[in-house]
Scaffold this motif. Structure first.
Motif, PDB file in Angstrom:
ATOM      1  N   CYS A  13      -2.166 -21.445   1.911  1.00 39.11           N
ATOM      2  CA  CYS A  13      -2.013 -20.400   2.916  1.00 39.11           C
ATOM      3  C   CYS A  13      -1.397 -19.162   2.262  1.00 39.11           C
ATOM      4  CB  CYS A  13      -1.117 -20.894   4.053  1.00 39.11           C
ATOM      5  SG  CYS A  13      -1.824 -22.272   4.968  1.00 39.11           S
ATOM      6  N   ILE A  14      -2.142 -18.078   2.261  1.00 35.00           N
ATOM      7  CA  ILE A  14      -1.684 -16.825   1.632  1.00 35.00           C
ATOM      8  C   ILE A  14      -1.427 -15.810   2.739  1.00 35.00           C
ATOM      9  CG2 ILE A  14      -2.235 -15.031  -0.044  1.00 35.00           C
ATOM     10  CD1 ILE A  14      -4.192 -16.933  -1.339  1.00 35.00           C
ATOM     11  N   ASP A  15      -0.217 -15.304   2.812  1.00 38.45           N
ATOM     12  CA  ASP A  15       0.098 -14.330   3.857  1.00 38.45           C
ATOM     13  C   ASP A  15      -0.570 -12.999   3.555  1.00 38.45           C
ATOM     14  OD1 ASP A  15       2.179 -12.416   2.489  1.00 38.45           O
ATOM     15  OD2 ASP A  15       2.778 -14.466   1.946  1.00 38.45           O
ATOM     16  N   SER A  16      -0.638 -12.149   4.568  1.00 36.98           N
ATOM     17  CA  SER A  16      -1.378 -10.893   4.452  1.00 36.98           C
ATOM     18  C   SER A  16      -0.819  -9.979   3.371  1.00 36.98           C
ATOM     19  CB  SER A  16      -1.387 -10.167   5.802  1.00 36.98           C
ATOM     20  OG  SER A  16      -0.061  -9.912   6.240  1.00 36.98           O
ATOM     21  N   THR A  17       0.513  -9.950   3.219  1.00 36.16           N
ATOM     22  CA  THR A  17       1.128  -9.081   2.203  1.00 36.16           C
ATOM     23  C   THR A  17       0.734  -9.525   0.808  1.00 36.16           C
ATOM     24  OG1 THR A  17       3.018  -8.664   3.660  1.00 36.16           O
ATOM     25  CG2 THR A  17       3.306  -8.178   1.320  1.00 36.16           C
ATOM     26  N   THR A  18       0.812 -10.825   0.556  1.00 35.38           N
ATOM     27  CA  THR A  18       0.431 -11.354  -0.763  1.00 35.38           C
ATOM     28  C   THR A  18      -1.061 -11.138  -1.019  1.00 35.38           C
ATOM     29  OG1 THR A  18       2.154 -13.044  -0.560  1.00 35.38           O
ATOM     30  CG2 THR A  18       0.448 -13.405  -2.212  1.00 35.38           C
ATOM     31  N   ARG A  73      -2.906  -8.834   0.130  1.00 30.71           N
ATOM     32  CA  ARG A  73      -3.126  -7.410  -0.140  1.00 30.71           C
ATOM     33  C   ARG A  73      -2.678  -7.059  -1.555  1.00 30.71           C
ATOM     34  NH1 ARG A  73      -0.184  -2.592   0.759  1.00 30.71           N
ATOM     35  NH2 ARG A  73      -1.526  -0.784   1.213  1.00 30.71           N
ATOM     36  N   SER A  74      -1.549  -7.608  -1.977  1.00 34.28           N
ATOM     37  CA  SER A  74      -1.030  -7.319  -3.318  1.00 34.28           C
ATOM     38  C   SER A  74      -1.956  -7.863  -4.406  1.00 34.28           C
ATOM     39  CB  SER A  74       0.369  -7.926  -3.483  1.00 34.28           C
ATOM     40  OG  SER A  74       1.276  -7.372  -2.548  1.00 34.28           O
ATOM     41  N   LEU A  75      -2.545  -9.009  -4.158  1.00 33.50           N
ATOM     42  CA  LEU A  75      -3.451  -9.614  -5.133  1.00 33.50           C
ATOM     43  C   LEU A  75      -4.819  -8.942  -5.150  1.00 33.50           C
ATOM     44  CD1 LEU A  75      -2.671 -13.405  -4.556  1.00 33.50           C
ATOM     45  CD2 LEU A  75      -1.973 -11.994  -6.497  1.00 33.50           C
ATOM     46  N   GLU A  76      -5.075  -8.102  -4.156  1.00 33.03           N
ATOM     47  CA  GLU A  76      -6.365  -7.407  -4.043  1.00 33.03           C
ATOM     48  C   GLU A  76      -7.539  -8.388  -4.108  1.00 33.03           C
ATOM     49  OE1 GLU A  76      -5.685  -2.947  -5.621  1.00 33.03           O
ATOM     50  OE2 GLU A  76      -5.908  -4.415  -7.221  1.00 33.03           O
ATOM     51  N   LEU A  77      -7.409  -9.431  -3.298  1.00 35.15           N
ATOM     52  CA  LEU A  77      -8.432 -10.476  -3.328  1.00 35.15           C
ATOM     53  C   LEU A  77      -9.782  -9.972  -2.830  1.00 35.15           C
ATOM     54  CD1 LEU A  77      -6.418 -13.565  -2.009  1.00 35.15           C
ATOM     55  CD2 LEU A  77      -6.987 -12.968  -4.374  1.00 35.15           C
ATOM     56  N   THR A  78      -9.784  -9.287  -1.701  1.00 37.81           N
ATOM     57  CA  THR A  78     -11.057  -8.816  -1.136  1.00 37.81           C
ATOM     58  C   THR A  78     -11.113  -7.297  -0.984  1.00 37.81           C
ATOM     59  OG1 THR A  78     -10.194  -9.157   1.101  1.00 37.81           O
ATOM     60  CG2 THR A  78     -11.447 -10.969   0.120  1.00 37.81           C
ATOM     61  N   ASN A  79      -9.961  -6.644  -1.025  1.00 32.00           N
ATOM     62  CA  ASN A  79      -9.905  -5.186  -0.908  1.00 32.00           C
ATOM     63  C   ASN A  79      -8.817  -4.646  -1.819  1.00 32.00           C
ATOM     64  OD1 ASN A  79     -10.366  -6.371   2.107  1.00 32.00           O
ATOM     65  ND2 ASN A  79     -11.708  -4.613   1.716  1.00 32.00           N
ATOM     66  N   THR A  80      -9.003  -3.445  -2.314  1.00 35.47           N
ATOM     67  CA  THR A  80      -8.003  -2.854  -3.210  1.00 35.47           C
ATOM     68  C   THR A  80      -6.878  -2.199  -2.404  1.00 35.47           C
ATOM     69  OG1 THR A  80      -9.219  -0.755  -3.286  1.00 35.47           O
ATOM     70  CG2 THR A  80      -9.733  -2.399  -4.979  1.00 35.47           C
ATOM     71  N   ILE A  81      -5.709  -2.099  -3.028  1.00 36.99           N
ATOM     72  CA  ILE A  81      -4.570  -1.481  -2.366  1.00 36.99           C
ATOM     73  C   ILE A  81      -4.781   0.019  -2.196  1.00 36.99           C
ATOM     74  CG2 ILE A  81      -2.093  -0.960  -2.589  1.00 36.99           C
ATOM     75  CD1 ILE A  81      -1.745  -3.568  -4.055  1.00 36.99           C
ATOM     76  N   GLN A  82      -5.391   0.637  -3.184  1.00 33.62           N
ATOM     77  CA  GLN A  82      -5.497   2.089  -3.210  1.00 33.62           C
ATOM     78  C   GLN A  82      -6.312   2.648  -2.052  1.00 33.62           C
ATOM     79  OE1 GLN A  82      -6.921   3.612  -6.918  1.00 33.62           O
ATOM     80  NE2 GLN A  82      -6.797   5.759  -6.299  1.00 33.62           N
ATOM     81  N   ASP A  83      -7.500   2.134  -1.837  1.00 34.44           N
ATOM     82  CA  ASP A  83      -8.355   2.702  -0.785  1.00 34.44           C
ATOM     83  C   ASP A  83      -8.885   1.658   0.201  1.00 34.44           C
ATOM     84  OD1 ASP A  83     -10.152   1.372  -2.378  1.00 34.44           O
ATOM     85  OD2 ASP A  83     -11.058   3.185  -3.220  1.00 34.44           O
ATOM     86  N   GLY A  84      -8.508   0.397   0.027  1.00 36.83           N
ATOM     87  CA  GLY A  84      -8.953  -0.640   0.955  1.00 36.83           C
ATOM     88  C   GLY A  84     -10.416  -1.014   0.837  1.00 36.83           C
ATOM     89  N   GLU A  85     -11.060  -0.560  -0.224  1.00 41.62           N
ATOM     90  CA  GLU A  85     -12.472  -0.843  -0.414  1.00 41.62           C
ATOM     91  C   GLU A  85     -12.674  -2.171  -1.146  1.00 41.62           C
ATOM     92  OE1 GLU A  85     -15.017   0.921   0.744  1.00 41.62           O
ATOM     93  OE2 GLU A  85     -13.627   2.314   1.703  1.00 41.62           O
ATOM     94  N   ARG A  86     -13.864  -2.739  -0.997  1.00 42.24           N
ATOM     95  CA  ARG A  86     -14.184  -3.994  -1.685  1.00 42.24           C
ATOM     96  C   ARG A  86     -14.360  -3.774  -3.181  1.00 42.24           C
ATOM     97  NH1 ARG A  86     -18.798  -6.937  -3.091  1.00 42.24           N
ATOM     98  NH2 ARG A  86     -18.674  -9.201  -2.698  1.00 42.24           N
ATOM     99  N   ARG A  87     -14.846  -2.615  -3.537  1.00 42.24           N
ATOM    100  CA  ARG A  87     -15.102  -2.298  -4.929  1.00 42.24           C
ATOM    101  C   ARG A  87     -13.823  -2.387  -5.757  1.00 42.24           C
ATOM    102  NH1 ARG A  87     -18.979   0.292  -8.013  1.00 42.24           N
ATOM    103  NH2 ARG A  87     -18.241   1.657  -9.686  1.00 42.24           N
ATOM    104  N   PHE A  88     -13.902  -3.083  -6.895  1.00 38.78           N
ATOM    105  CA  PHE A  88     -12.806  -3.299  -7.837  1.00 38.78           C
ATOM    106  C   PHE A  88     -11.802  -4.351  -7.370  1.00 38.78           C
ATOM    107  CE2 PHE A  88     -13.907   1.244  -8.870  1.00 38.78           C
ATOM    108  CZ  PHE A  88     -14.593   0.939 -10.032  1.00 38.78           C
ATOM    109  N   SER A  89     -12.105  -5.047  -6.261  1.00 44.59           N
ATOM    110  CA  SER A  89     -11.264  -6.171  -5.853  1.00 44.59           C
ATOM    111  C   SER A  89     -11.660  -7.408  -6.662  1.00 44.59           C
ATOM    112  CB  SER A  89     -11.431  -6.444  -4.366  1.00 44.59           C
ATOM    113  OG  SER A  89     -12.754  -6.905  -4.101  1.00 44.59           O
ATOM    114  N   VAL A  90     -10.894  -8.496  -6.521  1.00 47.53           N
ATOM    115  CA  VAL A  90     -11.232  -9.734  -7.217  1.00 47.53           C
ATOM    116  C   VAL A  90     -12.596 -10.247  -6.754  1.00 47.53           C
ATOM    117  CG1 VAL A  90     -10.546 -12.138  -7.606  1.00 47.53           C
ATOM    118  CG2 VAL A  90      -8.796 -10.348  -7.486  1.00 47.53           C
TER     119      VAL A  90
END
Length: 316
Positions: A45-50, A52-69
């Motif tokens: 179970c991964i909380d939303s903050t973690t 977001r920090s890991l950029e699993l599906t969206n990047t922190i900078q712009d929230g886009e999928r591009r450049f995410s894991v």
């Protein structure tokens, strides 16, 4: 489902989710299954903050999928596969048995490059069946959603056949074998056959356009179509038959909004019309319904039934 097996918190969470669905779907809620508990021992179970920090599906900078894991590792060829990969990434398995089965499946396809290429080619042609089913469940679907489901079922059969044909390349993993076995279930063959028999080759995009049920699938529908498409000829044939039995060559079948369809003859031929009776009966075929200057109008049961059938065929 026995809600007593759920904790109070789980019941409240289930109720909140159901309330959200009912409020957002405006009375057209999708099919909802019983709530299932996902144990913490089976996935992380991964909380939303973690997350977001890991950029699993969206990047922190712009929230886009591009450049995410997910963007970096996603090589799926179907929409369903992409969603499954995303769900695995957001909630990784922690059960050793599940992890081993996934790795065995990956290893199987890594060691069989030709097979992997064939399966990817087939999956690339598949449609997003999950979305099609959701639209149909909400009464927002179209005939093409049904066609997409049928086409994808056919591809699924091809996938299973391809897998079975090359079993000699190596022993299939438990996970892969289970998937192939599921694809070979008779229920999918039956559904595929039903869709193939019931749909035309190229159905229209909208339900209201009609014409998407194949000829021969439903006898009543075929009859309605024949009435709709051949109405003028049917009326013309009946008119010719009435002229023959009445010996009135200028008899005509006409139609008005008030009377519907009727037979019209000159007043001079009224006696001929009224003398025509059913075979082996004295019941007149033509029933008088209206008198005009110089002409008379008659109804027949056959003509009334034909008019009703044609009207229903056009309306339905």
């Amino acid at each position: 489902h026995n809600l007593s097996k759920l904790t109070p918190a789980e019941v409240r969470a289930s109720g909140a989710l159901l309330s959200y669905v009912l409020n957002t779907q405006k009375g057209r809620s999708p099919r909802v299954g019983a709530p299932q508990r996902i144990l913490g021992q089976t996935m992380m179970c991964i909380d939303s903050t973690t997350r977001r920090s890991l950029e699993l599906t969206n990047t922190i900078q712009d929230g886009e999928r591009r450049f995410s894991v997910l963007w970096a590792i996603d090589r799926t060829t179907s929409a369903a596969g992409a969603r499954l990969l995303a769900s695995h990434l957001e909630a990784p398995a922690v059960d050793v048995g599940e992890i081993e089965q996934r790795l065995d499946a990956v290893q199987f396809f890594c060691h069989n490059a030709a097979l992997r290429k064939d399966i990817r080619r087939l999956l690339r042609m598949s449609y997003d069946v999950e979305r099609c089913i959701q639209r149909l469940a909400l009464d927002r679907g179209s005939p093409r959603d049904l066609a997409a489901i049928g086409a994808t079922l056919a591809l699924a059969q091809a996938v299973a056949g391809t897998m079975r044909a090359v079993e000699d390349v190596g022993e299939m993993s438990t996970r892969v074998d289970k998937c192939v076995h599921e694809l070979e279930q008779e229920k999918w063959h039956a559904l595929l056959q039903e869709l193939a028999n019931g749909l035309v080759d190229n159905p229209p995009p909208a339900l209201g356009q009609g014409g998407f049920i194949a000829q021969g699938y439903d006898k009543d529908l075929d009859r309605m179509r024949a009435l709709r498409n051949n109405a003028k000829q049917l009326v013309k044939d009946l008119q010719q038959e009435y002229r023959k039995v009445s010996k009135v060559s200028n008899l005509k079948i006409k139609e008005t909004n008030i009377l519907g369809m009727f037979v019209e003859v000159a007043s001079a031929h009224a006696d001929k019309i009224q003398c025509v009776t059913e075979q082996d009966d004295t019941t007149p075929i033509f029933q008088h319904c209206q008198t005009l200057k110089g002409s008379m109008r008659f109804k027949t049961k056959e003509l009334t039934d034909l008019h009703q059938d044609i009207s229903r065929a056009h309306n339905e």
